[in-house]
Design a protein around this motif. Structure first.
Motif, PDB file in Angstrom:
ATOM      1  N   UNK A 114      24.779  14.591  -3.276  1.00  0.00           N
ATOM      2  CA  UNK A 114      24.874  14.628  -1.817  1.00  0.00           C
ATOM      3  C   UNK A 114      23.507  14.577  -1.151  1.00  0.00           C
ATOM      4  N   UNK A 130      42.865  21.026  13.210  1.00  0.00           N
ATOM      5  CA  UNK A 130      42.369  19.884  12.443  1.00  0.00           C
ATOM      6  C   UNK A 130      40.928  20.100  12.007  1.00  0.00           C
ATOM      7  N   UNK A 131      40.139  20.753  12.880  1.00  0.00           N
ATOM      8  CA  UNK A 131      38.756  21.055  12.503  1.00  0.00           C
ATOM      9  C   UNK A 131      38.733  21.991  11.313  1.00  0.00           C
ATOM     10  N   UNK A 150      44.790  23.487  20.530  1.00  0.00           N
ATOM     11  CA  UNK A 150      45.093  24.198  19.291  1.00  0.00           C
ATOM     12  C   UNK A 150      45.104  23.217  18.119  1.00  0.00           C
ATOM     13  N   UNK A 151      45.655  22.037  18.385  1.00  0.00           N
ATOM     14  CA  UNK A 151      45.701  21.021  17.338  1.00  0.00           C
ATOM     15  C   UNK A 151      44.285  20.634  16.917  1.00  0.00           C
ATOM     16  N   UNK A 152      43.423  20.482  17.902  1.00  0.00           N
ATOM     17  CA  UNK A 152      42.034  20.123  17.581  1.00  0.00           C
ATOM     18  C   UNK A 152      41.386  21.203  16.728  1.00  0.00           C
ATOM     19  N   UNK A 153      41.614  22.457  17.114  1.00  0.00           N
ATOM     20  CA  UNK A 153      41.076  23.564  16.332  1.00  0.00           C
ATOM     21  C   UNK A 153      41.585  23.511  14.911  1.00  0.00           C
ATOM     22  N   UNK A 195      32.899  20.375  -1.758  1.00  0.00           N
ATOM     23  CA  UNK A 195      31.538  20.763  -2.137  1.00  0.00           C
ATOM     24  C   UNK A 195      31.585  21.600  -3.413  1.00  0.00           C
ATOM     25  N   UNK A 196      32.559  22.503  -3.476  1.00  0.00           N
ATOM     26  CA  UNK A 196      32.627  23.375  -4.639  1.00  0.00           C
ATOM     27  C   UNK A 196      33.098  22.619  -5.877  1.00  0.00           C
ATOM     28  N   UNK A 197      34.053  21.726  -5.670  1.00  0.00           N
ATOM     29  CA  UNK A 197      34.546  20.985  -6.831  1.00  0.00           C
ATOM     30  C   UNK A 197      33.488  20.077  -7.403  1.00  0.00           C
ATOM     31  N   UNK A 233      36.243  20.099   3.259  1.00  0.00           N
ATOM     32  CA  UNK A 233      34.848  19.847   2.894  1.00  0.00           C
ATOM     33  C   UNK A 233      34.320  20.926   1.964  1.00  0.00           C
ATOM     34  N   UNK A 234      34.725  22.175   2.233  1.00  0.00           N
ATOM     35  CA  UNK A 234      34.252  23.270   1.404  1.00  0.00           C
ATOM     36  C   UNK A 234      34.782  23.095  -0.020  1.00  0.00           C
ATOM     37  N   UNK A 235      36.066  22.798  -0.118  1.00  0.00           N
ATOM     38  CA  UNK A 235      36.660  22.597  -1.440  1.00  0.00           C
ATOM     39  C   UNK A 235      35.943  21.483  -2.183  1.00  0.00           C
ATOM     40  N   UNK A 251      39.619  20.226   8.207  1.00  0.00           N
ATOM     41  CA  UNK A 251      38.523  19.405   7.718  1.00  0.00           C
ATOM     42  C   UNK A 251      37.471  20.280   7.060  1.00  0.00           C
ATOM     43  N   UNK A 252      37.170  21.424   7.688  1.00  0.00           N
ATOM     44  CA  UNK A 252      36.147  22.291   7.121  1.00  0.00           C
ATOM     45  C   UNK A 252      36.581  22.837   5.760  1.00  0.00           C
TER      46      UNK A 252
END
Lengths: 714, 423
Positions: free
Chosen positions: B206, B24-25, B19-22, B36-38, B32-34, B28-29
């Motif tokens: 990028x 943390x993923x 669950x922790x791995x999920x 990319x948008x910023x 990354x999305x934030x 991270x996602x």
């Protein structure tokens, strides 16, 4: 019967009839035990409908009286069923219990001390359940009493403390010989210790003076039960009381624990000791704790003892792994130099040895060892990153060996699948760690092709859990490799599609949706050739009633990821995506009468929808096709206004929502000028965000202000 | 209803590692999305809000009047945390020193080549760097502005870049703008484009160098910016021929004729994104054959007898380079600091004494430095480690072109040298 009576009334009428019958059946005057038992079980089932009756003092008094009497029945099954009713009442009607607590205490104390185990366990559960309630309420208070909570805290546990704690401590000495080896065991000592832990979380510091004498008296006794019970008591109260209260005690106890873990002749004592060490590290070790309990002086000894214990019996070794997990976790944000650095290699080696133990399948030992390895990797520093890099080929080799095994029995295949999951999980953690900095990423990339190849082979084995772990790992890999990930797409795509189709295991589907986002950011416009297939699956997922609702918000966010990646190529999906977003937006605009859980879900949904809009607007920026979005703008602005008026946005939604307004203004420019100026969002909502304490909201709002001023000025 | 389950988790952590791995993923996602948008948003607002005509003209200070012999002093990250954090709209309010620092941090800055990177011929491009002023070109709202690294305005002019002039067909949206990384070459009054950060509002941050160069090549020609100057196009823009860094490519870049004065060679890693600040994925190298300015000159254009280095003084008296993390080259004692009236954060000039720099295992161990004085306040950064070492090597045992050729090996017979870009 009157034909005009509303269903609600009929229902309540029926509840009344049922309760009346049930309560009569439970009455001691009822001669048949079978009838009393059936009636008691029936009451248990009817309790959740009895709101109205519990609000009526007289009716409630009567029900409580009957239930309490039933706990004294000579028939054990009736007593057990009656306590089950009390447990259920404790969570459903906590706020109605005050007048009965003294009596209930007496009844439960007697049951815990004298009654048969199934009854005593229910009696303890009553107190655990009260703890659950009070922990929730106190949590909601956020520390001080503001009166905001719907239900006030009555502090039953605090009041019962002087009598409750001794009762629970007594149970700790009633262990069973081999309970640690029995996965399904649940006995008085286990229930009592668990309850003691909950009590500690409920009352904090107050529990410490009540438990310490018990520990001091028993911890050195020749009888293992006393040593184990004392250790278990100590471990149980480590969460709840303040570090200031506990640290001096732990400093005294630590050395004793380390010695016990090495030398105690009893495996049960060692098991509990290792678990207690884990709790010490979990709650009293880390950057937030003022006085460190692990120092240069004792660090080496602690690690030596833990690594040694990892060679002990599987149940003890598993707890030692757990302790090491929290030890590493405490150094998560240590910076450049970690006290673990000198031992890093040895720790990794020891954990790998554990995974190879013949008996690593027992007591979840292998899993614990890999999980600890993962945490050690997550907490590595620049100094130890090169050693993590060396771990990559080692884990790859393990996975390769695993994949080479053929002609397995179904039992062996299940074990193979489990191990694949652990190895993929470990690789995922390593990839994420090494991929997060340019320095380490460069070294890692040499393995990317081989790792991807292994993941594809894992997919070919097909097992849901493994599928998920490999999928998670692939997301991390896509993030690390960036545009180069394109070369893996031809082979990987079919598994991506399979993941998106997995309605039954929604976690797999959710993880795959996240990976689509990773791939979009990695490949950018190079993802275009795969988008038709991906969008088709995502749209199918959204239309499905089978799919767990929690996957829908991320799917919307994923639309945004795709649009941002492929820009105005998203054009062909607008006619499908926009209506879906629009109807979801309508659904999520209002939350009136929703419970907390639904409000939370609604906010997740809104966030997904808004992220989709942001991505789409940003994707179309500067495109000659911008005008395609104009027809959707009024609805989007209206949606923003509506959720603003609803006043139940969380901070994340607020940030995303105000950003959408900016993206809309930025992309549509003067085309949306008057629409924006007429909106509430561009005034009240924007101003509220501009003056927000949350800097992320403020940042989004500043951007939006700028974008609007430009759109209007043109 | 089934009876209440009373078995509770026993001696187990509440959260599973899976669950922790999920989680943390997912974290991270989301992050990354934030980002990319910023990034997409930041680009748009940066240009539009940076002060230009209204702010008082930034005087060209001595350091800039030197014919910018040396490529760049990299940004300092040491205490720039607060600077790099600020939003562009706040940058608009920055003045003087801070503005220079902020603006400088928007450019990608090469390190000096002090050893030859691996896989030079596979992963790297090479081209001859024009001598001149490194600047940012921004076209937006019907005008084009060039700014030097220190933020000061070089030219304001109409250009054929998207939205670079108020022309009849200038009906482009205001959001359409360009940011180019250029060198202004005085002799032929031409902007040589060395990189493309943003084109018609599309961010190239990028994107890999390979991709950026490809687009730069096609888009710049398409726009007409490479044509001769005219009313709506005051300065000519020009592309630079970029070569794969194999034997032949390096040979052409090094000795081939170009229409501009060369100042060394630039090496770009093909996979590198446009990363603001100091990066080891872009390298500069020079010798007497391809540059007039191999060894640093002083303000009068003279080569001093001793190598000069500029270091930043820290709280603890340590003297550090501009790298992140900074490299410590020496230390001043408190009495000396007091006597000279220096403060933490001051940039201080030193001469390298006869003791020189001592290396152990390729790492700088000590430096024999002699105090010269404080540095002009227009200077924003200390020297980088790679610059100091390159300059030191240039005076003692330079990295020669033969070393570069040697690392590439022999001319590969099957691969003809393909000219990737043509100006």
């Amino acid at each position: 019967m009157c034909e005009e009576v509303s269903p609600d009334v009929v229902e309540q009428d029926q509840v009344n009839k049922i309760l009346t019958a049930v309560v009569q059946g439970m009455n001691p005057s009822e001669g048949s035990n079978d009838v009393r038992l059936a009636a008691t079980r029936a009451l248990y089932n009817a309790l959740s409908f009895a709101q109205a009756n519990f609000s009526n003092d007289m009716e409630r008094d009567y029900i409580m009286k009957v239930v309490c009497e039933a706990t004294l029945s000579p028939e054990v099954k009736i007593r057990q069923a009656a306590f089950e009713c009390l447990v259920s009442i404790s969570s459903s009607y906590y706020d109605k219990l005050a007048p009965y607590m003294q009596d209930i205490f007496n009844i439960t104390a007697k049951a815990v001390r004298e009654d048969e185990e199934p009854v005593a366990l229910q009696a303890i559960e009553f107190w655990s359940s009260i703890c659950d309630e009070e922990i929730d309420i106190i949590d909601e208070y956020g520390g001080d009493f503001t009166g905001d909570s719907d239900i006030p805290c009555f502090y039953f546990i605090k009041q019962a403390l002087p009598a409750l704690v001794p009762m629970l401590l007594e149970t700790l000495l009633k262990q069973e010989e081999d309970q640690d080896q029995d996965e399904g065991a649940w006995n008085l000592a286990m229930a009592g210790g668990t309850c003691l832990g909950l009590v500690a979380r409920t009352v904090g510091d107050d529990i410490v003076p009540l438990v310490m004498p018990f520990i001091e008296e028993n911890i050195t006794k020749p009888d293992w039960r006393q040593r184990e019970g004392a250790t278990y008591a100590f471990g149980s109260i480590l969460e709840g009381p303040s570090p200031n209260k506990l640290t001096p005690l732990v400093n005294v106890a630590l050395n004793f624990m380390l010695t016990a873990l090495t030398n105690d002749p009893n495996s049960h004592v060692k098991d509990t000791t290792a678990w207690t060490l884990g709790r010490i590290f979990e709650f009293l070790h880390g950057s937030t704790i003022d006085t460190p309990i692990i120092t240069q002086a004792n660090c080496q000894q602690i690690i030596t003892v833990l690594l040694q214990s990892m060679k002990d019996a599987p149940n003890v070794a598993e707890k030692a792994c757990g302790a090491l997990y929290f030890l590493a976790q405490g150094y998560e944000d240590i910076g450049q130099t970690s006290p673990l650095t000198p031992y890093f290699q040895e720790i990794v080696q020891s954990l790998l040895s554990v995974t190879h133990r013949e008996d690593a399948g027992e007591s979840r030992l292998r899993t614990a060892a890999y999980e600890t390895l993962n945490e050690v990797v997550r907490c590595c520093t620049d100094e130890t990153a090169p050693m993590v890099l060396q771990l990559v080929p080692v884990i790859m080799m393990e996975l390769h060996k695993n994949l080479e095994a053929h002609n397995l029995s179904s039992d062996e295949r299940q074990k193979q699948n489990e191990l694949q999951g652990l190895l993929c999980g470990c690789l995922q953690v390593i990839i994420q760690k090494l991929g997060s900095s340019d320095q380490t990423k460069y070294g890692f990339m040499q393995y990317a092709d081989q790792i991807m190849n292994l993941f594809l082979r894992v997919f070919a084995c097909r097992s849901a859990t493994v599928h998920e772990e490999a999928m998670l790992a692939i997301g991390a890999l896509a993030y690390a490799t960036g545009p180069d990930f394109a070369k893996y797409m031809p082979e990987f795509y079919k598994y991506l599609e399979m993941g998106l189709q997995n309605f039954e295991e929604y976690q797999v589907c959710a993880v795959t949706v996240g990976v689509v986002g990773d791939i979009c950011r990695a490949l950018e416009e190079k993802v275009l050739p795969w988008c038709d297939g991906i969008m088709t699956q995502l749209l199918k997922d959204l239309s499905s009633n089978q799919l767990h609702r929690s996957v829908k918000p991320p799917i919307f966010s994923c639309f945004g990821d795709i649009a941002l990646a492929i820009g105005d190529n998203f054009e062909k999906y607008l006619m499908y995506a926009m209506p879906m977003l629009q109807s979801a937006a309508e659904l999520s605009a209002h939350t009136s009468n929703a419970d907390d859980e639904l409000v939370e879900y609604t906010n997740l949904l809104r966030n997904g929808i808004l992220e989709a809009y942001s991505g789409i607007f940003q994707g179309f920026k500067n495109s000659p096709k911008t005008q395609l979005l104009i027809p959707y703008a009024p609805h989007i602005v209206q949606f923003l206004d509506l959720i603003y008026l609803e006043k139940d946005m969380d901070d994340v939604v607020m940030k995303t929502a105000i950003g959408v307004l900016g993206d809309l203004a930025d992309t549509l420019g003067s085309n949306a000028g008057s629409l924006i100026q007429q909106s509430l969002s561009s005034k009240d909502f924007l101003n509220e965000c501009l003056s927000s304490d949350d800097h992320l909201i403020q940042e989004s709002a500043e951007w939006t202000k700028l974008a609007i001023s430009r759109a209007i000025s043109i | 209803m089934a009876p209440h389950e009373i078995r509770r988790p026993f001696k187990r952590p509440a959260i599973s590692d899976q669950q922790k791995r999920r989680e943390l993923s997912l974290q991270r996602q989301a992050q990354n999305r934030t980002e990319a948008q910023q990034q997409a948003r930041r680009l748009a607002s940066s240009i539009l809000s940076f002060p230009n005509q209204n702010s008082e003209p930034q005087p060209f200070e001595s350091i800039d009047l030197v014919p910018e012999p040396i490529v760049e002093e990299p940004e300092t990250e040491t205490d720039a945390g607060d600077i790099s954090e600020i939003d562009i709209r706040q940058a608009a309010r920055l003045k003087g020193f801070e503005a220079r620092r902020w603006f400088a941090s928007q450019l990608m800055l090469p390190e000096w080549m002090i050893d030859v990177p691996d896989r030079l011929s596979e992963d790297w491009y090479v081209f001859a760097r024009p001598a001149g002023k490194r600047c940012f070109i921004v076209s937006s709202n019907g005008t084009t502005v060039s700014r030097l690294r220190n933020g000061s305005l070089l030219h304001r002019f109409p250009s054929a870049l998207p939205n670079g002039a108020r022309t009849k067909e200038g009906s482009r949206s205001a959001q359409s703008y360009c940011i180019l990384d250029c060198i202004f070459h005085e002799l032929d009054q031409t902007y040589y484009v060395i990189d493309m950060v943003c084109w018609a509002g599309i961010s190239f941050y990028e994107c890999t160098a390979e991709f950026r160069f490809f687009w730069m090549n096609s888009k710049l020609v398409e726009s007409g910016a490479c044509e001769a100057p005219s009313t709506y196009h005051r300065y000519r823009f020009s592309l630079i021929p970029v070569y794969n860094c194999d034997h032949e490519g390096l040979q052409i870049a090094y000795t081939g004729a170009v229409p501009y004065v060369k100042d060394g060679l630039l090496f770009y890693n093909k996979h590198a994104h446009y990363q603001t600040g100091n990066t080891p994925l872009v390298l500069v190298w020079k010798d007497e054959t391809c540059s007039q300015y191999v060894i640093d000159t002083d303000n009068k254009g003279q080569v001093p007898n001793q190598q000069q280095v500029v270091l930043e003084l820290q709280d603890n008296g340590q003297l550090v380079t501009s790298d992140d993390p900074p490299v410590v080259l020496g230390c001043l004692n408190a009495t000396f600091i007091q006597e000279t009236g220096l403060h933490s954060g001051n940039l201080v000039r030193f001469a390298v004494n006869d003791g020189g720099l001592t290396f152990v295992d390729g790492k700088l161990e000590k430096a024999d430095l002699h105090y010269v004085g404080k540095v002009h306040r227009a200077r924003a950064f200390a020297d980088s480690y790679s610059k100091i070492v390159f300059q030191y090597m240039a005076r003692h045992s330079p990295l020669r072109i033969e070393h570069l050729f040697a690392s590439i090996g022999t001319v590969s017979e099957h691969e003809s040298n393909e000219v990737e870009m043509v100006g």
